[in-house]
Design an enzyme around this catalytic site. Structure first.
Site, PDB file in Angstrom:
ATOM      1  N   TYR A 153       0.811  -1.210   0.000  1.00 25.06           N
ATOM      2  CA  TYR A 153       0.000   0.000   0.000  1.00 25.06           C
ATOM      3  C   TYR A 153       0.852   1.272   0.000  1.00 25.06           C
ATOM      4  O   TYR A 153       0.338   2.372   0.185  1.00 25.06           O
ATOM      5  CB  TYR A 153      -0.931   0.026   1.219  1.00 25.06           C
ATOM      6  CG  TYR A 153      -2.022  -1.040   1.211  1.00 25.06           C
ATOM      7  CD1 TYR A 153      -1.911  -2.197   0.443  1.00 25.06           C
ATOM      8  CD2 TYR A 153      -3.160  -0.893   1.975  1.00 25.06           C
ATOM      9  CE1 TYR A 153      -2.894  -3.168   0.444  1.00 25.06           C
ATOM     10  CE2 TYR A 153      -4.162  -1.865   1.983  1.00 25.06           C
ATOM     11  CZ  TYR A 153      -4.017  -3.007   1.215  1.00 25.06           C
ATOM     12  OH  TYR A 153      -4.994  -3.963   1.218  1.00 25.06           O
ATOM     13  N   LYS A 204       4.070 -14.668   3.825  1.00 26.14           N
ATOM     14  CA  LYS A 204       4.061 -15.633   2.718  1.00 26.14           C
ATOM     15  C   LYS A 204       5.511 -15.766   2.251  1.00 26.14           C
ATOM     16  O   LYS A 204       5.839 -15.593   1.080  1.00 26.14           O
ATOM     17  CB  LYS A 204       3.131 -15.103   1.614  1.00 26.14           C
ATOM     18  CG  LYS A 204       2.825 -16.072   0.508  1.00 26.14           C
ATOM     19  CD  LYS A 204       1.983 -17.258   0.924  1.00 26.14           C
ATOM     20  CE  LYS A 204       1.840 -18.218  -0.251  1.00 26.14           C
ATOM     21  NZ  LYS A 204       1.394 -19.556   0.155  1.00 26.14           N
ATOM     22  N   ASP A 237      -2.079 -18.102   3.989  1.00 26.03           N
ATOM     23  CA  ASP A 237      -3.162 -18.925   3.429  1.00 26.03           C
ATOM     24  C   ASP A 237      -3.629 -19.962   4.454  1.00 26.03           C
ATOM     25  O   ASP A 237      -4.827 -20.198   4.629  1.00 26.03           O
ATOM     26  CB  ASP A 237      -2.754 -19.581   2.094  1.00 26.03           C
ATOM     27  CG  ASP A 237      -1.323 -20.076   2.074  1.00 26.03           C
ATOM     28  OD1 ASP A 237      -0.583 -19.865   3.065  1.00 26.03           O
ATOM     29  OD2 ASP A 237      -0.919 -20.690   1.065  1.00 26.03           O
ATOM     30  N   ASP A 261      -5.278  -6.442   6.129  1.00 26.49           N
ATOM     31  CA  ASP A 261      -6.513  -5.862   5.608  1.00 26.49           C
ATOM     32  C   ASP A 261      -7.528  -6.975   5.325  1.00 26.49           C
ATOM     33  O   ASP A 261      -8.689  -6.932   5.771  1.00 26.49           O
ATOM     34  CB  ASP A 261      -6.172  -5.105   4.308  1.00 26.49           C
ATOM     35  CG  ASP A 261      -7.309  -4.214   3.842  1.00 26.49           C
ATOM     36  OD1 ASP A 261      -8.325  -4.133   4.548  1.00 26.49           O
ATOM     37  OD2 ASP A 261      -7.173  -3.600   2.770  1.00 26.49           O
ATOM     38  N   ASP A 265     -10.925  -8.406   7.806  1.00 25.28           N
ATOM     39  CA  ASP A 265     -12.301  -8.399   7.300  1.00 25.28           C
ATOM     40  C   ASP A 265     -12.925  -9.789   7.413  1.00 25.28           C
ATOM     41  O   ASP A 265     -14.102  -9.930   7.757  1.00 25.28           O
ATOM     42  CB  ASP A 265     -12.351  -7.925   5.841  1.00 25.28           C
ATOM     43  CG  ASP A 265     -12.438  -6.407   5.760  1.00 25.28           C
ATOM     44  OD1 ASP A 265     -12.114  -5.738   6.764  1.00 25.28           O
ATOM     45  OD2 ASP A 265     -12.825  -5.871   4.705  1.00 25.28           O
TER      46      ASP A 265
END
Ligand code: NAD
Length: 371
Positions: A153, A204, A237, A261, A265
């Site tokens: 970001y 990751k 994951d 992020d 959610d």
């Protein structure tokens, strides 16, 4: 930065008797839920004989469309120097398809105030709210810390041959040693201060072999200072699966901007949905910003049915940040009570209006203080 220093700086200052709050309701339902949170804050401050001063700013789509101003000149310095915290609503308006003003204001404040911690508590406040089968309140209580100023970001990238069939778009994943270290340290310091036993770092690194190699190395270093805490690494994951399969495994999760992020959610939905989810954008010891996770919800704006609980819980996080623990607990209890009494807006199955829920919560915290 040593551990002791980090421990001391999780909240703002000393929890003094007065606080100055900047209020930015923004657009859409931000303008409806934020006044309810302020109403509850006024009530809880009065009950605790604290002084809380509010100054409202009209930054949002209307100002942007009429005056061409999103974040006014000098706004960041003014917020930093004159306020203890910022209570934020939501930004986003269909009349500004680019959402330019939202980017300028919200991302601008996050970056320019260096609010590097995005704290998103995932807490199941009533078992009927979770889509998970056979889970109760005690099964889902996780604090997710998302790095809030860099990663994918950071806005570093560009186009090559834009608009042609050969177009290439590049978005860089920016991870500084300082940025990774301070968010991981914050997560450990928070766990220790709250008496939580488990910290999970998620990345990751098996695929992102440069950026997340740095996360791996920093995590291994910092965890050595926290031998009292059970720390582990889980790939993002796998973590998404595990949070759904058995959320009881996690107390504190720390991860990068993008993964945080998405994961928060997912977690918000497990805990009852967007209407209930609060967040804090924090720089320990400095002016920080608290907001509901939801956006401006243009389709329900103006109808008076937006759920104010996410905003009220964000206000509660702000109280804790200010060092006003008793008041923070009172706000949290009021929200729980509203859920148990079903005094709720339609998104949570109730029939109340936004203002009615705010009035009820304010009355509850005022009465609770006298009993
Ligand atoms: N932090 C922010 O300011 C923020 C965050 C997310 C989205 N946005 C912006 O908000 C606008 C709308 O985005 P979106 O529709 O993707 O997300 P949204 O969160 O506004 O709405 C998603 C869905 O949840 C419902 N919802 C959200 N909050 C609710 C509440 N408090 N009570 C009842 N229902 C609620 C909405 O009606 C909608 O169905 C866009 O412009 C987007 O960019 C802003």
């Amino acid at each position: 930065m040593n551990t002791q220093e980090n421990n001391q700086k999780l909240t703002l200052r000393s929890g003094g008797p007065a606080a100055r709050i900047a209020v930015i309701p923004g657009d859409g339902i931000g303008k409806e839920v934020t006044p309810e949170a302020v109403k509850v804050l006024r009530a809880v401050a009065a009950a605790g004989k604290r002084r809380m001063e509010f100054v409202e700013f009209d930054w949002g789509a209307d100002k942007y469309l009429h005056e061409g101003v999103s974040l006014p000149n000098g706004a960041v310095e003014m917020l930093r120097d004159e306020f203890d915290a910022i209570l934020f609503g939501a930004l986003g308006d269909p009349r500004v398809p680019s959402n330019q003003h939202a980017g300028d204001i919200l991302l601008g404040l996050r970056v320019k105030l260096d609010l590097y911690v995005n704290a998103r508590p995932l807490e199941l406040l009533h078992e009927r709210l979770t889509p998970l089968r056979d889970r109760t309140e005690k099964d889902l209580r996780i604090m997710v810390f998302r790095e809030n100023t860099e990663g994918l970001y950071a806005g570093v990238g560009g186009f090559f041959k834009k608009g042609t069939p050969d177009e290439i778009a590049v978005q860089e994943d920016v991870n500084s040693r300082k940025g990774v270290e301070r968010i991981i340290r914050y997560a450990f310091a928070y766990a220790r201060q709250k008496g939580l036993k488990r910290v999970c770092m998620s990345d990751k690194s098996n695929a992102l072999t440069f950026a997340h190699d740095l996360w791996q190395r920093v995590f291994k270093e910092v965890r050595q200072e926290y031998a009292d805490i059970d720390s582990r690494h889980v790939y993002i994951d796998t973590l998404a699966m595990e949070m759904v399969r058995d959320p009881r495994q996690f107390d504190v999760i720390v991860t990068c901007n993008l993964f945080g992020d998405i994961l928060s959610d997912l977690g918000a939905q497990l805990a009852g949905g967007l209407g209930l989810a609060p967040s804090g954008n924090i720089h320990p010891g400095r002016t920080s910003l608290f907001e509901p996770v939801h956006g401006s919800a243009p389709t329900i704006a103006g109808k008076g049915i937006a759920n104010p609980l996410g905003s009220v819980l964000a206000a509660g996080m702000m109280l804790e940040f200010l060092g006003w623990k008793t008041e923070a607990d009172a706000v949290h209890s009021a929200v729980r009570e509203a859920l148990f009494k079903n005094y709720l807006t339609p998104d949570l199955g109730g029939a109340k209006k936004t203002v009615e829920v705010g009035d009820w919560l304010a009355e509850f915290v005022a009465q609770a203080a006298t009993t």
